[in-house]
Design a protein around this motif. Structure first.
Motif, short mmCIF file in Angstrom:
data_model
loop_
_atom_site.label_atom_id
_atom_site.label_comp_id
_atom_site.label_asym_id
_atom_site.label_seq_id
_atom_site.Cartn_x
_atom_site.Cartn_y
_atom_site.Cartn_z
N ALA A 45 76.75 50.53 41.32
CA ALA A 45 76.10 51.44 42.25
C ALA A 45 75.10 50.70 42.88
CB ALA A 45 75.87 52.87 41.95
N ALA A 46 75.20 50.55 44.13
CA ALA A 46 74.29 49.82 44.85
C ALA A 46 72.82 50.56 45.04
CB ALA A 46 74.69 49.38 46.29
N ALA A 47 71.92 50.03 44.49
CA ALA A 47 70.57 50.48 45.11
C ALA A 47 70.11 49.45 46.05
CB ALA A 47 69.64 50.38 43.53
N GLY A 48 70.50 49.81 47.18
CA GLY A 48 70.36 48.99 48.38
C GLY A 48 71.48 49.42 49.31
N ARG A 49 72.04 48.23 49.85
CA ARG A 49 73.27 48.43 50.85
C ARG A 49 74.53 48.70 49.92
NH1 ARG A 49 69.27 46.72 52.63
NH2 ARG A 49 68.70 45.94 54.54
N GLY A 50 75.57 49.23 50.25
CA GLY A 50 76.68 49.60 49.69
C GLY A 50 77.26 48.70 48.72
N GLY A 114 68.08 65.53 43.47
CA GLY A 114 68.42 64.66 42.19
C GLY A 114 69.00 63.25 42.70
N ILE A 115 69.15 62.48 41.70
CA ILE A 115 69.83 61.32 41.96
C ILE A 115 71.53 61.34 41.82
CG2 ILE A 115 69.63 58.86 41.45
CD1 ILE A 115 66.70 59.11 40.57
N TYR A 116 72.21 60.88 42.96
CA TYR A 116 73.53 60.81 42.82
C TYR A 116 74.07 59.65 43.00
CZ TYR A 116 73.07 66.00 43.35
OH TYR A 116 72.67 67.47 43.16
N ILE A 117 75.42 59.58 42.49
CA ILE A 117 76.47 58.62 42.98
C ILE A 117 77.32 58.96 44.15
CG2 ILE A 117 78.03 56.58 42.25
CD1 ILE A 117 75.36 56.44 40.75
N ILE A 118 77.06 58.11 45.30
CA ILE A 118 77.75 58.61 46.50
C ILE A 118 78.62 57.50 46.73
CG2 ILE A 118 76.19 60.48 47.04
CD1 ILE A 118 75.08 58.44 49.23
N SER A 119 79.60 57.77 47.49
CA SER A 119 80.95 56.91 48.06
C SER A 119 80.93 57.17 49.54
CB SER A 119 81.90 56.77 47.36
OG SER A 119 82.97 55.91 47.79
N ALA A 120 80.85 56.14 50.32
CA ALA A 120 80.87 56.33 51.93
C ALA A 120 81.49 55.04 52.51
CB ALA A 120 79.46 56.50 52.48
N ALA A 121 81.51 55.06 53.81
CA ALA A 121 82.10 53.90 54.29
C ALA A 121 81.62 52.48 53.96
CB ALA A 121 82.14 54.02 55.87
N VAL A 139 69.12 61.12 52.54
CA VAL A 139 69.19 59.93 51.48
C VAL A 139 68.36 59.23 51.49
CG1 VAL A 139 71.11 58.12 50.87
CG2 VAL A 139 72.16 60.23 52.32
N ILE A 140 67.48 59.38 50.40
CA ILE A 140 66.48 58.63 49.84
C ILE A 140 66.45 57.34 49.13
CG2 ILE A 140 64.15 58.97 49.06
CD1 ILE A 140 64.47 62.18 49.72
N SER A 141 65.82 56.45 49.49
CA SER A 141 65.85 55.24 48.70
C SER A 141 64.06 55.37 48.10
CB SER A 141 65.65 53.99 49.27
OG SER A 141 66.93 53.58 49.92
N ASP A 142 63.92 55.31 46.66
CA ASP A 142 62.69 55.37 46.18
C ASP A 142 61.63 54.31 46.64
OD1 ASP A 142 63.44 57.72 44.95
OD2 ASP A 142 63.57 56.97 42.86
N ASN A 143 62.35 53.25 46.89
CA ASN A 143 61.49 51.79 47.41
C ASN A 143 61.30 52.06 48.71
OD1 ASN A 143 60.54 49.62 47.88
ND2 ASN A 143 62.08 48.45 46.79
N GLN A 144 60.34 52.84 49.05
CA GLN A 144 59.95 53.18 50.45
C GLN A 144 59.40 52.05 51.14
OE1 GLN A 144 60.58 56.32 52.33
NE2 GLN A 144 61.90 56.57 50.58
N ALA A 154 75.43 67.24 59.07
CA ALA A 154 76.50 68.00 58.34
C ALA A 154 77.73 67.55 58.56
CB ALA A 154 76.04 69.49 58.84
N GLU A 155 77.81 67.17 59.93
CA GLU A 155 79.29 66.72 60.44
C GLU A 155 79.67 65.39 59.65
OE1 GLU A 155 81.52 64.98 64.14
OE2 GLU A 155 80.37 66.71 64.26
N ASP A 156 78.63 64.42 59.60
CA ASP A 156 78.77 63.08 59.00
C ASP A 156 79.01 63.17 57.65
OD1 ASP A 156 79.26 61.90 61.56
OD2 ASP A 156 77.11 61.24 61.54
N TRP A 157 78.31 64.21 57.01
CA TRP A 157 78.20 64.23 55.58
C TRP A 157 79.67 64.64 54.94
CZ3 TRP A 157 75.69 62.72 51.62
CH2 TRP A 157 75.61 63.18 50.26
N GLN A 158 80.45 65.38 55.77
CA GLN A 158 81.57 65.71 55.28
C GLN A 158 82.50 64.58 54.78
OE1 GLN A 158 82.53 68.64 54.65
NE2 GLN A 158 80.18 69.34 55.47
N SER A 159 82.00 63.13 55.21
CA SER A 159 82.96 61.78 54.91
C SER A 159 82.40 61.32 54.04
CB SER A 159 83.05 61.15 56.13
OG SER A 159 81.69 60.62 56.40
#
Length: 175
Positions: A45-50, A114-121, A139-144, A154-159
């Motif tokens: 799981a990328a902690a950065g770009r996908g 919380g911290i999740y594993i997500i899959s997107a485009a 969608v938050i990166s802890d390394n700000q 909300a619409e884009d979150w559906q994907s």
């Protein structure tokens, strides 16, 4: 590596298989009573770009832990946990590249910050999620310092697919 994991988890020496030359799928013995067997998958799981993984992940190692340890550290869904690896620096200092993530795969929906594993485009990511009043998601990166948070409507979150929630991790630097 098995010895380092054993020490990190407080297990006796030799508890985990030390032979990394034998694929985990080749040794399919049943775990002893009161032992939970977890699969470390060849998934990052990328902690950065996908990050793009194979469509059919394979088990690279089996890790046996006592059921008592699993209940204590992984909670009620300890039976639905899979192990994957973090790759990248966007979740520093919480999660470093190479850390082993214990993912509750039963958590397929957002259930609080919380911290999740997500899959997107753009691939699979490990990120902190926070819902917005608008119905969207932050969608938050802890390394700000190096990464900005991303607001998803909300619409884009559906994907976006939630693959699980990170409930524990082992720091690679301590293994």
């Amino acid at each position: 590596m098995a010895l380092k994991i054993e020490k990190q988890l407080g297990l006796p020496d030799g508890w985990l298989s030390n032979n990394e030359d034998i694929p985990a799928t080749a040794v399919m013995t049943m775990p002893a009573q009161n032992i939970m067997r977890y699969e470390l998958l060849d998934v990052s799981a990328a902690a950065g770009r996908g990050y793009y993984n194979d469509d059919f992940p394979e088990t690279v190692q089996l890790i046996d832990l006592t059921e008592e340890w699993a209940r204590k550290h992984l909670g009620a869904n300890y039976k639905s946990v899979k192990l994957i690896t973090a790759k990248g620096d966007s979740m520093k200092p919480t999660i470093d590249s190479g850390d082993i993530l214990f993912v509750d795969t039963a958590a397929e929906e957002y259930n609080g910050e919380g911290i999740y594993i997500i899959s997107a485009a753009d691939g699979v990511k490990v990120k902190r999620l926070q819902s917005l009043i608008s119905g969207g998601m932050l969608v938050i990166s802890d390394n700000q310092t190096l990464y900005r948070s991303e607001t998803i409507s909300a619409e884009d979150w559906q994907s976006v697919q939630i693959c699980g929630r990170v409930i524990y991790h082992l720091a690679a630097k301590e293994l």
